[in-house]
Design a protein around this motif. Structure first.
Motif, short mmCIF file in Angstrom:
data_model
loop_
_atom_site.label_atom_id
_atom_site.label_comp_id
_atom_site.label_asym_id
_atom_site.label_seq_id
_atom_site.Cartn_x
_atom_site.Cartn_y
_atom_site.Cartn_z
N GLY A 1 0.80 -1.21 0.00
CA GLY A 1 0.00 0.00 0.00
C GLY A 1 0.83 1.26 0.00
N SER A 2 2.08 1.17 0.45
CA SER A 2 2.95 2.35 0.42
C SER A 2 3.42 2.67 -0.99
CB SER A 2 4.17 2.12 1.33
OG SER A 2 4.95 1.03 0.85
N ILE A 3 3.28 1.71 -1.93
CA ILE A 3 3.68 1.94 -3.31
C ILE A 3 2.50 2.47 -4.12
CG2 ILE A 3 4.62 0.85 -5.38
CD1 ILE A 3 5.92 -1.21 -3.56
N ILE A 4 1.40 1.73 -4.10
CA ILE A 4 0.20 2.20 -4.82
C ILE A 4 -0.67 2.97 -3.82
CG2 ILE A 4 0.14 0.56 -6.72
CD1 ILE A 4 -1.56 -1.29 -5.05
N ASN A 5 -0.21 4.13 -3.47
CA ASN A 5 -0.83 4.92 -2.41
C ASN A 5 -1.81 5.94 -2.99
OD1 ASN A 5 0.94 6.78 -3.52
ND2 ASN A 5 2.48 6.45 -1.95
N GLU A 6 -1.95 7.07 -2.28
CA GLU A 6 -2.92 8.09 -2.68
C GLU A 6 -2.58 8.76 -4.02
OE1 GLU A 6 0.02 9.58 0.34
OE2 GLU A 6 -1.48 7.97 0.28
N ARG A 7 -1.37 8.55 -4.51
CA ARG A 7 -1.03 9.10 -5.83
C ARG A 7 -1.88 8.48 -6.93
NH1 ARG A 7 3.93 8.64 -8.22
NH2 ARG A 7 4.23 6.56 -7.36
N PHE A 8 -2.43 7.30 -6.63
CA PHE A 8 -3.19 6.57 -7.64
C PHE A 8 -4.69 6.68 -7.40
CE2 PHE A 8 1.02 4.80 -7.34
CZ PHE A 8 1.37 4.55 -8.66
N VAL A 9 -5.10 7.79 -6.81
CA VAL A 9 -6.52 8.03 -6.52
C VAL A 9 -7.01 9.19 -7.37
CG1 VAL A 9 -8.20 8.70 -4.77
CG2 VAL A 9 -6.32 7.16 -4.17
N SER A 10 -8.18 9.01 -7.97
CA SER A 10 -8.83 10.06 -8.75
C SER A 10 -10.27 10.18 -8.28
CB SER A 10 -8.78 9.74 -10.24
OG SER A 10 -9.52 10.70 -10.97
N LYS A 11 -10.75 11.42 -8.08
CA LYS A 11 -12.11 11.64 -7.62
C LYS A 11 -13.13 11.04 -8.58
CE LYS A 11 -11.30 15.88 -4.97
NZ LYS A 11 -11.69 17.30 -4.80
N GLU A 12 -12.80 11.02 -9.87
CA GLU A 12 -13.74 10.50 -10.86
C GLU A 12 -14.00 9.01 -10.67
OE1 GLU A 12 -11.10 12.34 -11.52
OE2 GLU A 12 -12.10 14.23 -12.04
#
Length: 568
Positions: free
Chosen positions: A167-178
């Motif tokens: 989870g530290s790798i695919i973290n909040e950088r991979f979040v989109s509101k859409e």
């Protein structure tokens, strides 16, 4: 890697892997800084296992192969997502094929530093009486119906994997509101962060994109969820986190339960939310509390100045009015003063104390009425003369102080939320609701018993009808007050997102109107509609009118004499 031989499907997939072209280069590169090198090491281990063991891997072998954390690529997000996606899919597929090779009924688990794997192998029809299964990996759980695994005369397996650090790798950088489904009443969602471990679930002999029966997951939060944060159940969709097909069943400070209609890799995403303010509710609250403050102030003046009605009952009404007046005033001034935290905690403690004190004085009112009606032969309610003001002061204001002191000593962080200055909901709110419910139940029993006694007395004693009627009227007023001031708090339990519209709005408006107009009720019932108060004001009005007429007569007489004297 192309030399890998074997009949197992996962071993065959190694031949087709799109990373096979670069693995020999990446595994030997000394300057490689991205996740491809670590991932390829895992694939190379898998390849050697295929060559040497002819695909007869154990679950321990699988864990050893994939107990490597893919590093974050320095090039771009897309490459990181590509590497992690293939890593997750390969771990699932290999573990699933190993589970299928195990004997039916076997339940195995293995724990490593970076991942925990649990498998379950079944064959044949499900037991309809015991078709629900629970799997656990590193405190995360997966619940499913075994119908999803097996078909008649077929063999299937379930795999549940928990990753410690991916989870530290695919973290909040991979979040989109859409990609997030949100409620319509939420104005703003920001500050995303993963708040659980990443887990993978694989079920069934045939992998499908849609499950006939949803699978539920329970996640433990890495950090305690705050009041203004919302949980999202998300799954990894190649390059981003998405909520599609997943929904939150329940969520508290420490864990969230999700239901998903498909299988993949999942996690809990937390986001800071700002709710749209209901302008009408806000206006009702402040206008209602303003009217209540005025009415409570006037009621206190009546109870203090109107000597004709001054007795134990009036004294109890006065104390209740004072507590509610201070609580309403504190609400208008400080309910949203969340900074600094210490001030917010003090304000929340003040609310806790004042509302508890109000309910304690309501309890004393119920006790007083009960003792009064028990002995109607004593005139002027002297049967309740056992009530001493010193005793009532110490009880009415002392008991709430003890409860607040003990609550603050046990959990000082329980006072003050992130958005309002009130008690925190999880567990600690019962330091207020517990005593309130006990008082409501006791008072309700007092009032019902009192009405029963009055019913018997009214049918047997005609000479005391007026006294009984007065007592019964007072009891009815107190009973109505119990529901207005006490039972209305129970509506607050239903003010949550699990209640659908328009029921939730109806409850919210009912709760707000009743609680903001409590002072108006007290003034109307105990002052405006009180026969004794009406008679007292009539007497005072007559005295004032008579005095005014006398003054006018004296003034006119003296003026006439002055004119006559001036004329002479």
């Amino acid at each position: 890697m192309n030399n890998c031989q074997g009949n197992s499907s996962w071993c065959s997939d190694v031949n087709k892997d799109e990373f096979s072209r670069i693995c020999s280069i990446q595994s030997n590169a000394t300057n490689s800084q991205d996740g491809a090198k670590e991932f390829c090491k895992s694939l190379m281990k898998l390849s050697h296992a295929c060559e040497n063991d002819n695909a007869s891997l154990s679950l321990k072998d699988v864990a050893n192969i994939f107990d490597i954390l893919p590093g974050e690529t320095n090039e771009n997000k897309n490459k990181t997502a590509e590497i992690v996606t293939k890593y997750l899919e390969t771990v699932q597929n290999v573990a699933y094929e190993v589970a299928l090779s195990l004997p039916p009924g076997n339940k195995s688990s293995i724990k490593k530093d970076l991942l925990v794997i649990q498998t379950l192998t079944l064959e044949g029809d499900c037991d309809k009486n015991n078709s629900l299964f629970k799997m656990e990996a590193a405190n995360e759980t997966m619940n499913f119906d075994c119908i999803l695994i097996t078909e008649k005369d077929s063999k299937g397996a379930a795999v549940f994997i928990s990753y410690a650090s991916i989870g530290s790798i695919i973290n909040e950088r991979f979040v989109s509101k859409e990609d997030l489904t949100t409620d319509e009443d939420e104005k703003e969602i920001k500050d995303f962060h993963l708040n659980s471990k990443v887990v993978s679930g694989t079920i069934g002999y045939k992998m499908t994109s849609f499950l006939s029966i949803p699978v539920s997951f329970t996640f433990q939060h890495i950090q305690m969820k705050r009041e203004n944060e919302k949980s999202f159940c998300v799954y990894w969709r190649n390059t981003t986190w998405s909520t599609q097909g997943c929904e939150v069943i329940s969520s508290n400070d420490s864990q969230t339960e999700c239901s998903c209609s498909h299988l993949s890799s999942f996690a809990i995403l937390l986001a800071t939310t700002t709710l749209k303010e209901d302008f009408v509710l806000t206006m009702i609250t402040y206008v209602g509390l303003g009217l209540s403050l005025l009415c409570l102030f006037l009621a206190a003046l009546v109870f203090l100045l109107c000597r004709a009605i001054q007795n134990i009952s009036t004294f109890l009404h006065l104390q209740l009015s004072l507590c509610l007046f201070l609580a309403n005033l504190l609400f208008l001034i400080g309910i949203e003063q969340t900074q600094p935290k210490i001030v917010c905690s003090i304000i929340a403690g003040g609310f806790h104390y004042l509302y508890l004190a109000a309910f304690i004085w309501m309890f004393l009112e119920g006790l007083y009425l009960f003792l009064t009606v028990r002995n109607l032969k004593v005139s002027n309610f002297t049967s309740a003369s056992q009530f001493k003001k010193k005793f009532m002061y110490s009880f009415g204001y002392g008991i709430p102080a003890v409860i607040v002191a003990v609550s603050a000593g046990i959990n000082p962080q329980g006072y003050g939320r992130d958005n309002i200055c009130w008690l925190k909901m999880e567990g600690f709110i019962w330091s207020f609701l517990g005593p309130v419910f006990v008082i409501i139940l006791i008072n309700l029993s007092f009032y019902l018993t009192t009405l029963w006694i009055l019913r018997d007395r009214l049918s047997s004693l005609n000479k005391e009808v007026s006294t009984i009627q007065n007592s019964r009227t007072l009891t009815f007023k107190a009973l109505a007050q119990l529901f207005i001031l006490g039972c209305s708090w129970s509506l607050g339990f239903f003010l949550n997102h699990s209640i659908p519209e328009p029921v939730q709005s109806i409850i919210a408006y009912t709760f707000t109107i009743i609680n903001s107009l409590q002072g108006v009720y007290i003034f109307l019932v105990h002052c405006v509609l009180s026969r004794q108060v009406q008679e007292e004001f009539k007497k005072r009005f007559k005295r004032v009118k008579k005095r005014t007429e006398t003054d006018i007569y004296v003034l006119s007489t003296s003026t006439g004499h002055s004119k006559m004297s001036w004329g002479k």
